[in-house]
Write an enzyme that holds these catalytic residues in place. Sequence first.
Site, mmCIF file in Angstrom:
data_model
loop_
_atom_site.group_PDB
_atom_site.id
_atom_site.type_symbol
_atom_site.label_atom_id
_atom_site.label_comp_id
_atom_site.label_asym_id
_atom_site.label_seq_id
_atom_site.Cartn_x
_atom_site.Cartn_y
_atom_site.Cartn_z
ATOM 1 N N LYS A 27 -0.910 -68.162 3.154
ATOM 2 C CA LYS A 27 -1.195 -67.240 4.254
ATOM 3 C C LYS A 27 0.091 -66.688 4.852
ATOM 4 C CE LYS A 27 -2.308 -68.472 8.464
ATOM 5 N NZ LYS A 27 -2.984 -69.018 9.654
ATOM 6 N N ASP B 67 -6.993 -65.820 7.999
ATOM 7 C CA ASP B 67 -6.942 -66.869 9.018
ATOM 8 C C ASP B 67 -8.358 -67.143 9.513
ATOM 9 O OD1 ASP B 67 -7.598 -64.695 10.585
ATOM 10 O OD2 ASP B 67 -5.952 -64.961 12.016
#
Length: 214
Positions: A124, A142
Site C-alpha cells: 500500500k 486502505d
Amino acid sequence: MVAQLDYPRMQEVFRRFSAAEPHPKGELEHTNAFTLLVAVALSAQATDVGVNKATRALWPVADTPQKMLELGEEGLIEHIKSIGLYRNKAKNVIKLSRILVEQYGGEVPSSRAALISLPGVGRKTANVVLNMWWGHPAQAVDTHIFRVGNRSGICPGKDVDVVERAIEDNVPVEWQRHAHHWLILHGRYICTARKPRCADCLIRDLCGFEEKTE
C-alpha cells in the site's frame, strides 16, 4: 456481497467524482519523494492529521535520507513520538534511509519491488508513492477504499488484494490515475464507517448499498 457495477454505471461514478474534484490529492504533507515515502510509512495506524502535525517540524531538518541519518533514531523519535508505534517506525525510517543512501544514491526507487524491499514499506505504501510522485495508476487500498468498494459495488472483494485488482480490472482506464484518491476521500468524508452520509452522496443513485441512510 454487493454486485460489481456495470461499465456504464462505473463510467458515470467516476465522471461525477472527476467533475466534483478534477485533481484530487493525498492529504499527507511532503516536499519530495523521500518525505512522501516517510510520511506514508508513518501513517500506518495513524491519521494524516496526526502525521502532518508531527512532520511539519521534521521536514525542515530531515528531508533527505542523509539528513535523516544525521538526525538519528533518537532525534527522529523526538519529532514523531505523538504518532502510534513511533519507536518501531523510527527504527524502520532510519534503516530505509541507510539503504537509500548506500544502495540507491540517496534517491527513492521508482519500482514497486524496490520500494517493498525497504523496511516498513508494504504494498500500500509503495502504491501511494508510485501514484502520487510518479503518476503511476497504482491503487493503494486502505480501509476507506475497502469499505466504499464493497458497499457500493465499485470494487468489491474479500480482501485488499482482491479490491486492488478489481479497481485495476474494472475501473475505466481514463479514471485510474486518481481512482484511489477519489475513493479514499469519499470514504473519509461521505461514505463513513458508522453512519454514511448517503443524503450528501453524489453517487447515491448508482450505489449498490441497500441500507442507505436518510
